[in-house]
Design an enzyme around this catalytic site. Structure first.
Site, PDB file in Angstrom:
ATOM      1  N   ARG A 279       0.835  -1.210   0.000  1.00 59.50           N
ATOM      2  CA  ARG A 279       0.000   0.000   0.000  1.00 59.50           C
ATOM      3  C   ARG A 279       0.869   1.258   0.000  1.00 59.50           C
ATOM      4  O   ARG A 279       0.564   2.249   0.665  1.00 59.50           O
ATOM      5  CB  ARG A 279      -0.945   0.017   1.204  1.00 59.50           C
ATOM      6  CG  ARG A 279      -1.859  -1.181   1.326  1.00 59.50           C
ATOM      7  CD  ARG A 279      -2.835  -1.278   0.144  1.00 59.50           C
ATOM      8  NE  ARG A 279      -3.722  -2.409   0.348  1.00 59.50           N
ATOM      9  CZ  ARG A 279      -3.452  -3.648  -0.028  1.00 59.50           C
ATOM     10  NH1 ARG A 279      -2.323  -3.915  -0.646  1.00 59.50           N
ATOM     11  NH2 ARG A 279      -4.301  -4.634   0.188  1.00 59.50           N
TER      12      ARG A 279
ATOM     13  N   GLU B 126      -4.521   4.343   6.395  1.00 58.19           N
ATOM     14  CA  GLU B 126      -4.353   4.165   4.957  1.00 58.19           C
ATOM     15  C   GLU B 126      -4.957   5.355   4.223  1.00 58.19           C
ATOM     16  O   GLU B 126      -4.528   5.711   3.126  1.00 58.19           O
ATOM     17  CB  GLU B 126      -5.025   2.863   4.504  1.00 58.19           C
ATOM     18  CG  GLU B 126      -4.789   2.510   3.051  1.00 58.19           C
ATOM     19  CD  GLU B 126      -5.269   1.110   2.712  1.00 58.19           C
ATOM     20  OE1 GLU B 126      -5.862   0.957   1.633  1.00 58.19           O
ATOM     21  OE2 GLU B 126      -5.045   0.170   3.499  1.00 58.19           O
TER      22      GLU B 126
ATOM     23  N   SER C 257     -11.012   0.861   3.725  1.00 55.25           N
ATOM     24  CA  SER C 257     -10.157   0.534   4.871  1.00 55.25           C
ATOM     25  C   SER C 257      -9.491   1.806   5.389  1.00 55.25           C
ATOM     26  O   SER C 257      -8.734   2.452   4.669  1.00 55.25           O
ATOM     27  CB  SER C 257      -9.089  -0.479   4.459  1.00 55.25           C
ATOM     28  OG  SER C 257      -9.687  -1.662   3.980  1.00 55.25           O
TER      29      SER C 257
END
Length: 345
Positions: free
Chosen positions: A170, A340, A244
């Protein structure tokens, strides 16, 4: 402002329609960019310092912590074309403003494999490399070839190879050293004409068995991923969210073994010989946050990893909830959760 920019730039724009968390905030200036030339013109003639510009994709991974005092650049460059192909692969060039999920389905319709596991991830194509989107045993880096981006400071076009993007979990160079310095205008993906099915992720395998599918196609995988995501994640159009909110933390194998002694059910996925990825959603749920509502915000009833806006939530409410979740997980598991979502303050 130069008269030449009046057709491109709008003033005092409400950003609520441009972020899936449905948070109200205003941009002093806002421009929707449909070509590289338009972007270069704006950068060269803009009255705003380039340090005060924010590049925005689909707004699906962003939290505006307040009004934005500079200029928001929405990349709306469209288009798809094959730039190279052989017997086994196609190299597909895609405009940064294209919708990611629609691009996945486009590839599936053509019979090209490699991104079917990334179905229904919200956002634009240009935003995908920034955090190296991933899900269900696959990530963008698996099929990524190169991208083209415009330097915000100089308006020069630059091509980045996969290696130059420095992809991680990520993560990419565009979240670190080059954060906010480039606007991604197009990417090139290497997709397979002879797809290899990736059904290694447990939930996919279970659903294949439930549906009695022994030889799945890329469309089967995409349909299953869509079904799983719809069951787990709320539709942003019905319930504001940014997917998320936290990354899945990666811990040392030794630490994971110690955690298993206290929490035998803790799930973990081996990243390397010494690293284990632990699902953040499980940690948050175990800390008692799943489905909890505080004021106008809370966590989703089906997935603790998703912070939602029940209607009228402010950025402050969401940030306060996120901080409380981080504190709980840290106290219980001695693991730090990292957002995130990109927080713009």
């Amino acid at each position: 402002m130069p008269e030449s920019l009046n057709k491109i730039v709008n003033q005092d724009v409400q950003l609520r329609p441009y972020n899936t968390l449905d948070i109200p905030a205003r941009a002093r200036l806002f421009a929707s960019i449909t070509s590289v030339e338009e972007l270069q013109q704006l950068l060269q003639e803009s009255p705003v310092d380039t340090d005060d510009m924010l590049v925005l994709g689909g707004g699906s991974n962003i939290l505006f912590a307040g009004d934005f005092p500079g200029m928001v650049l929405q990349i709306a460059i469209k288009g798809k074309k094959i730039v190279e192909e052989d017997d086994s692969f196609v190299w597909l060039e895609i405009g940064g403003g294209e919708n990611w999920h629609q691009t996945v389905r486009y590839a599936i319709d053509k019979g090209w494999g490699g991104i079917e596991n990334l179905s229904l991830i919200p956002g634009t194509v240009g935003a995908a490399p920034i955090q190296n989107i991933g899900a269900y045993g696959a990530e963008l880096a698996d099929v990524f070839e190169r991208l083209e981006a415009v330097n915000i400071a100089s308006a020069e076009v630059r091509t980045f190879s996969k290696e130059e993007c420095e992809f991680g979990y990520r993560d990419s160079i565009f979240k670190r050293a080059l954060k906010g310095k480039f606007a991604i205008t197009k990417i090139v993906l290497k997709l397979s004409k002879r797809p290899e099915i990736n059904s290694s992720y447990g939930a996919i395998q279970s659903e294949l068995e439930r549906r009695n599918i022994n030889e799945p196609t890329i469309r089967d995988i995409s349909d299953i991923v869509i079904s799983i995501r719809n069951d787990k994640l709320p539709n942003p159009e019905a319930l504001g969210n940014a997917g998320s909110f936290f990354k899945n933390p990666i811990v040392e194998a030794e630490k994971f073994e110690k955690l298993k002694q206290s929490y035998p059910q803790i799930p973990g996925y081996e990243i390397s010989e010494n690293e284990i990825k632990v699902p953040a959603g499980w940690l948050i749920e175990e800390a008692g946050w799943k489905g909890k509502k505080i004021g106008n915000t809370g966590t989703y009833r089906q997935q603790a990893l998703v912070i939602v806006n029940h209607g009228g939530a402010t950025a402050e409410e969401i940030l306060n909830l996120a901080a409380k979740i981080q504190e709980s997980v840290r106290e219980k598991f001695e693991i730090d959760l990292v957002p995130e979502v990109n927080i713009i303050s």
